[in-house]
Design a protein around this motif. Structure first.
Motif, short mmCIF file in Angstrom:
data_model
loop_
_atom_site.label_atom_id
_atom_site.label_comp_id
_atom_site.label_asym_id
_atom_site.label_seq_id
_atom_site.Cartn_x
_atom_site.Cartn_y
_atom_site.Cartn_z
N ALA A 80 -0.61 -2.53 -6.35
CA ALA A 80 0.23 -1.68 -5.51
C ALA A 80 -0.52 -1.11 -4.32
CB ALA A 80 0.86 -0.57 -6.35
N ALA A 81 -1.80 -0.81 -4.52
CA ALA A 81 -2.59 -0.26 -3.41
C ALA A 81 -2.67 -1.27 -2.27
CB ALA A 81 -3.99 0.12 -3.89
N ALA A 82 -2.86 -2.55 -2.60
CA ALA A 82 -2.91 -3.59 -1.56
C ALA A 82 -1.56 -3.72 -0.88
CB ALA A 82 -3.33 -4.92 -2.18
N ALA A 83 -0.49 -3.62 -1.63
CA ALA A 83 0.85 -3.69 -1.04
C ALA A 83 1.07 -2.52 -0.09
CB ALA A 83 1.92 -3.69 -2.13
N LEU A 84 0.66 -1.35 -0.51
CA LEU A 84 0.80 -0.16 0.33
C LEU A 84 0.01 -0.30 1.63
CD1 LEU A 84 2.02 2.73 0.42
CD2 LEU A 84 -0.09 3.52 -0.63
#
Length: 166
Positions: free
Chosen positions: A80-84
């Motif tokens: 999720a951090a990479a998506a954000l």
């Protein structure tokens, strides 16, 4: 026989994306378009029908050139951090302005915005294997970060301190 066009339609649409993305629909006048796009008022109306016609074409171009590639890139994220980070680093100015300004009053814009956001949500859900509601919340958080400005520090703070996205 009419005169040949003195402007490149594709370049005019790209320029309109930048103009509408920087100043919003209501912040751009016909005179601004004529001046910024380097075309005559009659050519603008003949080619695009109206300011709204050009806006819709520009919005669709932005969605095709900026938002769809973002959704494609999100398919490769592993957390999720990479998506954000990916969403907050994208150029989504016109999408954000369309969401806030035009979608509430223009059904056609609302449909375009809804489809684009659904594609981003679905890409996140598929990549991360999370429920649609969580993907939608992540998209909403990323867009909120963009709206508030300073996306790098806000995205970092969210991923480091909330512990929900790592």
């Amino acid at each position: 026989m009419g005169r040949p066009r003195a402007f490149d339609e594709d370049e005019a649409v790209r320029a309109a994306v930048g103009l509408f993305g920087g100043r919003a629909y209501d912040g751009v006048s016909i005179d601004d378009l004529v001046s910024h796009l380097g075309m005559h008022r009659n050519s603008l109306y003949k080619t695009f029908g109206s300011k709204r016609g050009l806006y819709l074409i520009a919005l669709r171009r932005h969605l095709a050139d900026d938002v769809r590639p973002l959704a494609d890139a999100l398919a490769d994220v592993s957390d999720a951090a990479a998506a954000l980070r990916l969403v907050t680093s994208a150029d989504l100015n016109l999408l954000l302005l369309a969401t806030l300004e035009r979608a509430p009053v223009d059904e056609e814009v609302a449909c375009e915005v809804k489809a684009a956001l659904a594609a981003v949500d679905q890409a996140i859900a598929d990549a991360l294997g999370v429920p649609a509601e969580l993907a939608t919340a992540l998209t909403a958080a990323a867009l909120g970060i963009l709206l508030r400005g300073n996306p790098d520090s806000a995205a970092t703070a969210l991923t480091q301190h909330l512990g929900l996205l790592t």
